[in-house]
Design an enzyme around this catalytic site. Structure first.
Site, short mmCIF file in Angstrom:
data_model
loop_
_atom_site.label_atom_id
_atom_site.label_comp_id
_atom_site.label_asym_id
_atom_site.label_seq_id
_atom_site.Cartn_x
_atom_site.Cartn_y
_atom_site.Cartn_z
N ARG A 143 31.74 44.04 35.16
CA ARG A 143 32.94 44.17 33.93
C ARG A 143 32.52 43.22 32.82
O ARG A 143 32.11 41.92 33.26
CB ARG A 143 34.27 43.62 34.39
CG ARG A 143 35.27 43.52 33.32
CD ARG A 143 36.76 43.35 33.66
NE ARG A 143 37.14 42.64 34.63
CZ ARG A 143 38.16 42.33 35.31
NH1 ARG A 143 39.10 43.25 35.04
NH2 ARG A 143 38.35 41.20 36.02
N ARG A 155 40.41 36.01 44.80
CA ARG A 155 41.34 36.86 44.45
C ARG A 155 41.80 37.97 45.08
O ARG A 155 43.18 38.35 45.07
CB ARG A 155 40.88 37.25 42.75
CG ARG A 155 41.09 36.17 41.89
CD ARG A 155 40.04 36.63 40.60
NE ARG A 155 40.58 37.79 39.97
CZ ARG A 155 39.90 38.46 39.33
NH1 ARG A 155 38.60 38.09 39.02
NH2 ARG A 155 40.33 39.51 38.60
N ARG A 159 34.46 37.41 32.49
CA ARG A 159 35.55 36.41 32.47
C ARG A 159 35.13 35.46 33.48
O ARG A 159 34.23 35.84 34.55
CB ARG A 159 36.75 37.42 32.93
CG ARG A 159 37.65 37.76 32.29
CD ARG A 159 38.82 38.68 32.48
NE ARG A 159 39.34 38.27 33.89
CZ ARG A 159 40.31 39.09 34.50
NH1 ARG A 159 40.59 40.16 33.95
NH2 ARG A 159 40.85 38.68 35.71
N ARG A 177 53.71 39.60 40.89
CA ARG A 177 52.45 39.35 42.06
C ARG A 177 53.06 38.70 43.23
O ARG A 177 52.17 38.61 43.93
CB ARG A 177 51.75 38.53 41.25
CG ARG A 177 50.22 39.07 41.12
CD ARG A 177 49.38 37.96 40.26
NE ARG A 177 48.10 38.42 40.16
CZ ARG A 177 47.53 38.99 39.07
NH1 ARG A 177 48.29 39.31 38.03
NH2 ARG A 177 46.28 39.16 39.22
N LYS A 180 43.91 48.71 36.57
CA LYS A 180 45.09 48.54 35.92
C LYS A 180 44.99 48.56 34.25
O LYS A 180 45.49 49.19 33.63
CB LYS A 180 45.82 47.54 36.65
CG LYS A 180 46.12 47.39 38.04
CD LYS A 180 46.68 46.29 38.30
CE LYS A 180 46.09 44.87 38.15
NZ LYS A 180 44.90 44.58 39.01
P1 AP5 Z 1 40.10 46.82 34.98
O1 AP5 Z 1 40.68 47.74 34.27
O2 AP5 Z 1 39.67 45.73 34.06
O3 AP5 Z 1 40.71 46.25 36.18
P2 AP5 Z 1 42.31 45.46 36.50
O4 AP5 Z 1 42.89 46.35 37.71
O5 AP5 Z 1 42.83 45.23 35.24
O6 AP5 Z 1 41.64 44.02 37.03
P3 AP5 Z 1 41.83 42.53 36.63
O7 AP5 Z 1 40.67 41.85 37.22
O8 AP5 Z 1 42.11 42.28 35.39
O9 AP5 Z 1 43.28 42.32 37.40
P4 AP5 Z 1 43.59 40.97 37.97
O10 AP5 Z 1 44.86 41.34 38.49
O11 AP5 Z 1 42.81 40.41 39.01
O12 AP5 Z 1 43.68 40.10 36.77
P5 AP5 Z 1 44.78 39.55 35.66
O13 AP5 Z 1 43.84 39.40 34.60
O14 AP5 Z 1 45.94 39.93 35.80
O15 AP5 Z 1 38.82 47.42 35.53
C1 AP5 Z 1 37.68 46.73 36.16
C2 AP5 Z 1 36.30 47.29 36.11
O16 AP5 Z 1 36.21 48.39 36.50
C3 AP5 Z 1 36.00 47.36 34.47
O17 AP5 Z 1 34.79 46.90 34.28
C4 AP5 Z 1 36.28 48.85 34.36
O18 AP5 Z 1 35.42 49.57 33.00
C5 AP5 Z 1 35.83 49.52 35.31
N1 AP5 Z 1 36.74 50.57 35.84
C6 AP5 Z 1 38.11 50.64 35.83
N2 AP5 Z 1 38.18 51.95 36.18
C7 AP5 Z 1 37.25 52.76 36.64
C8 AP5 Z 1 37.12 53.79 37.37
N3 AP5 Z 1 38.19 54.65 37.76
N4 AP5 Z 1 36.10 53.92 37.76
C9 AP5 Z 1 34.96 53.27 37.62
N5 AP5 Z 1 34.95 52.03 37.07
C10 AP5 Z 1 36.38 51.77 36.55
O19 AP5 Z 1 44.93 37.92 36.34
C11 AP5 Z 1 44.02 36.87 36.37
C12 AP5 Z 1 44.47 35.67 36.97
O20 AP5 Z 1 45.74 35.16 36.03
C13 AP5 Z 1 45.14 35.55 38.37
O21 AP5 Z 1 44.09 35.44 39.40
C14 AP5 Z 1 46.15 34.59 38.39
O22 AP5 Z 1 45.61 33.23 38.48
C15 AP5 Z 1 46.67 34.45 37.19
N6 AP5 Z 1 48.05 35.42 36.87
C16 AP5 Z 1 47.95 36.64 36.37
N7 AP5 Z 1 49.38 37.08 36.50
C17 AP5 Z 1 50.04 36.31 37.35
C18 AP5 Z 1 51.16 36.32 37.95
N8 AP5 Z 1 52.09 37.24 37.91
N9 AP5 Z 1 51.49 35.07 38.65
C19 AP5 Z 1 50.67 34.30 39.04
N10 AP5 Z 1 49.36 34.23 38.44
C20 AP5 Z 1 49.13 35.33 37.79
#
Ligand code: AP5
Length: 223
Positions: A130, A173, A162, A91, A16
């Site tokens: 990552r 997660r 991270r 979410r 994402k």
């Molecule tokens: P990347 O693009 O970084 O993945 P992502 O989908 O953005 O993953 P996240 O881990 O950031 O999402 P998340 O939803 O768990 O975390 P968030 O920060 O929102 O890609 C991942 C890796 O793959 C990278 O190394 C990249 O280079 C590689 N890659 C990407 N695309 C590729 C491809 N096509 N091919 C090969 N490699 C590829 O949330 C973190 C925490 O915050 C949550 O656990 C929760 O505690 C809290 N939180 C956040 N939002 C909320 C909410 N709305 N409500 C409650 N708690 C929340």
């Protein structure tokens, strides 16, 4: 042209954030990633950060009420006038209901929900490799390495892992995603807003598919 109000939905590590950086460059829209907002708050030690830290560290979701307040305030800012890219929000079903209500109060609505999906085993491989820079630029040690190991190509800052990217937290997660976030797929499909992309494909292919989908949506809008 009307607003482009987008949501990026999908499991952790599906890409994402990676796709968001292309969309931001292409459409010049504000990128609102709740994970980034919360991590910044934890780093700064604000009240929001103190409330969120233990839940984030455990791989659990932060309370709906807290996060809805944060997003609602952000959406009131002037820079979202032409649209926004929301990543990591909503979410849960209650968050999605609250978002609908807040947008309706502002006389606005969603344009599309972009679901980037990938299987759990792929997600685990991605997250374990990552690396991120303090500005949020994302790399992967094998799939998307920087030119100089451990250093961001764009700003020369050191890359780190991270805290919640450790394997046992990633598994939790993923469970939380399947239990609490995946029901949003049906929620948005029923509202004819959902567009699905195969996040297991190479990132440029995913980006091209998203670009084509958004162009079609805009053509339909002007037809
Ligand atoms: P990347 O693009 O970084 O993945 P992502 O989908 O953005 O993953 P996240 O881990 O950031 O999402 P998340 O939803 O768990 O975390 P968030 O920060 O929102 O890609 C991942 C890796 O793959 C990278 O190394 C990249 O280079 C590689 N890659 C990407 N695309 C590729 C491809 N096509 N091919 C090969 N490699 C590829 O949330 C973190 C925490 O915050 C949550 O656990 C929760 O505690 C809290 N939180 C956040 N939002 C909320 C909410 N709305 N409500 C409650 N708690 C929340």
């Amino acid at each position: 042209m009307s607003e482009l109000n987008l949501i990026l939905l999908g499991p952790p590590g599906a890409g994402k954030g990676t796709q968001a950086s292309t969309l931001v460059e292409e459409f010049d829209l504000p990128y609102i990633a709740t994970g980034d907002i919360l991590r910044a708050a934890v780093k700064e030690g604000t009240d929001l950060g103190k409330q969120a830290k233990s839940q984030m560290d455990a791989g659990e979701l932060v309370n709906d009420e807290i996060i809805v307040g944060v997003v609602a305030e952000r959406l009131r800012a002037d820079d979202t006038r032409d649209g926004f890219i929301l990543d990591g929000f909503p979410r849960t079903i209650p968050q999605a209901g609250a978002l609908d209500q807040k947008l309706a109060e502002m006389g606005r609505s969603l344009t599309a929900v972009l679901l980037i999906d990938a299987p759990d085993d792929e997600v685990i491989k991605r997250i374990s490799g990552r690396r991120i820079c303090p500005e949020g630029h994302v790399y992967h040690v094998d799939y998307d390495p920087p030119e100089r190991e451990g250093i961001c190509d764009r700003d020369g800052e050191p890359l780190t892992q991270r805290d919640d990217d450790k394997p046992e937290k990633v598994r939790r997660r993923l469970e939380v995603y399947h239990e609490q976030t995946a029901p949003l797929i049906e929620f948005y499909d029923e509202r004819a807003l959902l567009h699905e992309f195969d996040g297991a494909k190479p990132k440029d292919e995913v980006a091209e598919h998203i670009r084509k989908t958004l162009s079609t949506l805009r053509l339909e809008e002007t037809a």
